[in-house]
Design a protein around this motif. Structure first.
Motif, PDB file in Angstrom:
ATOM      1  N   VAL A   9       0.839  -1.204   0.000  1.00 36.61           N
ATOM      2  CA  VAL A   9       0.000   0.000   0.000  1.00 36.61           C
ATOM      3  C   VAL A   9       0.871   1.250   0.000  1.00 36.61           C
ATOM      4  O   VAL A   9       0.623   2.202  -0.755  1.00 36.61           O
ATOM      5  CB  VAL A   9      -0.949  -0.013   1.213  1.00 36.61           C
ATOM      6  N   ILE A  68       1.024   4.065  -3.173  1.00 34.46           N
ATOM      7  CA  ILE A  68       0.581   5.453  -2.987  1.00 34.46           C
ATOM      8  C   ILE A  68       1.724   6.436  -3.136  1.00 34.46           C
ATOM      9  O   ILE A  68       1.601   7.470  -3.820  1.00 34.46           O
ATOM     10  CB  ILE A  68      -0.099   5.610  -1.612  1.00 34.46           C
ATOM     11  N   ALA A 111      -5.757   6.076  -3.421  1.00 35.31           N
ATOM     12  CA  ALA A 111      -5.805   5.317  -2.171  1.00 35.31           C
ATOM     13  C   ALA A 111      -6.753   4.131  -2.248  1.00 35.31           C
ATOM     14  O   ALA A 111      -6.472   3.063  -1.689  1.00 35.31           O
ATOM     15  CB  ALA A 111      -6.217   6.242  -1.021  1.00 35.31           C
ATOM     16  N   HIS A 112      -7.887   4.280  -2.940  1.00 34.35           N
ATOM     17  CA  HIS A 112      -8.837   3.166  -2.969  1.00 34.35           C
ATOM     18  C   HIS A 112      -8.293   1.987  -3.780  1.00 34.35           C
ATOM     19  O   HIS A 112      -8.558   0.824  -3.442  1.00 34.35           O
ATOM     20  CB  HIS A 112     -10.207   3.621  -3.500  1.00 34.35           C
ATOM     21  N   ALA A 165      -5.634   0.345  -1.456  1.00 35.27           N
ATOM     22  CA  ALA A 165      -6.276  -0.430  -0.392  1.00 35.27           C
ATOM     23  C   ALA A 165      -6.820  -1.747  -0.936  1.00 35.27           C
ATOM     24  O   ALA A 165      -6.715  -2.803  -0.289  1.00 35.27           O
ATOM     25  CB  ALA A 165      -7.402   0.382   0.238  1.00 35.27           C
ATOM     26  N   ALA A 168     -11.968   4.233  -0.444  1.00 37.73           N
ATOM     27  CA  ALA A 168     -10.669   4.015   0.194  1.00 37.73           C
ATOM     28  C   ALA A 168     -10.846   3.509   1.622  1.00 37.73           C
ATOM     29  O   ALA A 168     -10.161   2.575   2.057  1.00 37.73           O
ATOM     30  CB  ALA A 168      -9.861   5.309   0.178  1.00 37.73           C
ATOM     31  N   THR A 176      -2.697   6.822   4.030  1.00 34.99           N
ATOM     32  CA  THR A 176      -4.106   6.877   3.660  1.00 34.99           C
ATOM     33  C   THR A 176      -4.590   8.294   3.379  1.00 34.99           C
ATOM     34  O   THR A 176      -5.632   8.473   2.737  1.00 34.99           O
ATOM     35  CB  THR A 176      -4.976   6.272   4.770  1.00 34.99           C
ATOM     36  N   SER A 233       0.225  14.523   3.785  1.00 30.42           N
ATOM     37  CA  SER A 233      -0.113  13.589   2.711  1.00 30.42           C
ATOM     38  C   SER A 233      -0.315  14.331   1.395  1.00 30.42           C
ATOM     39  O   SER A 233      -0.713  15.495   1.366  1.00 30.42           O
ATOM     40  CB  SER A 233      -1.378  12.802   3.071  1.00 30.42           C
TER      41      SER A 233
END
Length: 483
Positions: A13, A17, A24-25, A28, A343, A390, A433
């Motif tokens: 993950v 990213i 993000a989705h 994940a 996500a 995330t 982020s």
């Protein structure tokens, strides 16, 4: 080496990213697929059939809790923007009779937390970015704006704390109060940093004023969480900090030569915020008087319709629009919420798979023999990693809260504190982020210079280091005190 395999879904993950820049989705989903494959393939990991139904039920209710707040919250923010409530708040802040550094600190630990705690999703940037751009050069203003994204554990009416409490098996009151302690040093830190970015002539005085405002926010959060107002603690603490800052600092405008302006926020702002708080109070009183909360329960998680802030948010939007739903706002809200919900669903699924499949247990066992102080120093770093990966406090908690529960040393007395460290660390890392940085640049528009993304990311990492130091000091103090 089993622990290295157990951590591989998280590594995947992170790589998707940060390196490949995948949404993000999708990351994940890929992480969940890898976790499921490893559980099926390796005998070290097992997934009891009984855990499937309970895990799916618990995960579904966690997502429902989030959706019930996110959708009405974003819809209310659309209504407030259309009715120019945000613009009136901007103009009021610009007209406050305060010196530049004091006004910056007030925006960062007063105005921004109040707006973000009510609506979430970076909506506060719509207010703070234009105000800060009027006070400082773009490069400085954008740095100050992301420092204002600091209230995340209580953002969207405490959604991350409520979800975190469900994941950790604690109550929202217990986790909210503990999080107010673990986050206590962060708010003075970001306030002082934002004020000093303005390069004031009297640095010591500017830092002292900013630290006092940050301390007021910390004390307000501690008090309101202890009183049980977890969902609205961010709004109330932000309002209190703003009121104290305006009244105390503006009373000195005669000495500093600043032109007096209106100290009371515009009526539309007071009406919108007052309606939300009043409706939450009414529902709280009704359920306390015996009105059934209309609850669903599954796998240790629950959803209580009348205890969710979603109803007051939606009711406020409808009252402001005289009972009418605005189709354009509904479509815009659904579009903004879809990807974050997807996500979150993926991260909840990944967390449930790793917990029920034994991966979390393997990771916990790998560090079980480490000294308690080492574990305490690792916990905030792990939480911040979850928030950074995330781009969400809720997503970070869904991903790593089960692991933090296994890391807590001792006889269980530190469990709630490690859950609070996860909640604080994930929330206070969100501003670093990439999704949050890109949102800040989008709000700034043409005033954001080319290459500003990398500059903001480097700045965010420096601040994240200081935030980690504050959280690690708190974690070390908690472990040493318990020991």
């Amino acid at each position: 080496m089993v622990w290295a395999i157990a951590v591989s879904p998280l590594v995947m993950v992170l790589g998707l990213i940060t390196v490949l820049r995948r949404p993000a989705h999708w990351a994940a989903t890929a992480g969940s697929a890898l976790a499921a494959l490893l559980i099926w393939w390796l005998p070290e990991f097992t997934f009891p059939p009984s855990a499937l139904a309970s895990g799916a039920g618990a995960g579904g209710l966690l997502v429902l809790n989030a959706a019930a707040v996110m959708l009405p919250g974003v819809y209310l923010s659309q209504v407030l923007a259309r009715r120019e409530v945000h613009r009136s708040l901007q103009e009021w802040v610009r007209g406050l009779p305060l010196a530049g550094p004091a006004k910056v600190a007030l925006v960062v630990v007063g105005i921004a937390p109040t707006v973000e705690a009510l609506t979430g999703f970076g909506v506060s940037l719509l207010v703070t970015v234009p105000v800060l751009l009027a006070l400082a050069p773009p490069a400085t203003a954008l740095r100050q704006a992301i420092l204002g994204m600091n209230i995340m554990p209580w953002g969207t009416l405490g959604l991350a704390t409520v979800i975190g409490a469900s994941l950790s098996g604690t109550g929202p009151l217990e986790l909210g109060s503990a999080t107010a302690v673990t986050s206590f040093l962060v708010f003075p830190l970001v306030a002082v940093w934002a004020a000093l970015l303005a390069r004031p002539r009297r640095r010591t005085r500017a830092a002292a004023v900013a630290a006092a405002l940050g301390g007021a926010l910390s004390l307000g959060l501690l008090a309101f969480n202890r009183l049980g107002a977890v969902e609205v603690a961010g709004v109330l603490a932000g309002l209190m900090t703003t009121a104290l800052g305006v009244l105390v600092l503006a009373s000195r405008n005669g000495e500093t030569g600043h032109k007096a302006g209106p100290l009371l926020p515009p009526r539309p702002v007071l009406l919108a915020y007052g309606l939300v708080l009043a409706l939450i109070a009414v529902l709280r009183a009704a359920t306390a008087a015996g009105l059934p909360p209309l609850a669903l329960h599954a796998g240790g998680a629950s959803f209580q319709l009348l205890s969710s802030p979603g109803l007051p948010l939606l009711a406020t939007a409808l009252l402001l629009d005289r009972g009418r739903l605005h189709g354009g706002d509904v479509r815009a809200s659904a579009g903004r919420v879809l990807r974050p919900l997807l996500a979150l669903t993926g991260f909840v699924a990944l967390g449930q798979l790793m917990a029920a499949g034994g991966m979390i247990g393997q990771l916990g066992a790998a560090v079980a023999d480490a000294p308690a102080l080492v574990i305490a120093l690792a916990a905030p770093a792990l939480g911040m990693l979850g928030g950074f990966i995330t781009g969400s406090n809720v997503g970070g908690n869904a991903l790593l809260m089960p692991l933090q529960g296994r890391l807590a040393p001792g006889d269980g007395s530190l469990d709630v504190w490690f859950a609070a460290l996860q909640n604080s660390a994930a929330g206070h890392a969100v501003f670093t982020s990439l999704p949050m940085i890109m949102l800040t640049l989008a709000v700034a528009g043409r005033q954001a210079r080319q290459g500003a993304e990398s500059g903001l990311l480097r700045f965010g990492m420096r601040v994240a280091g200081a935030v980690y130091a504050a959280l690690a000091a708190t974690a070390a103090a908690l472990v040493l005190t318990a020991g």
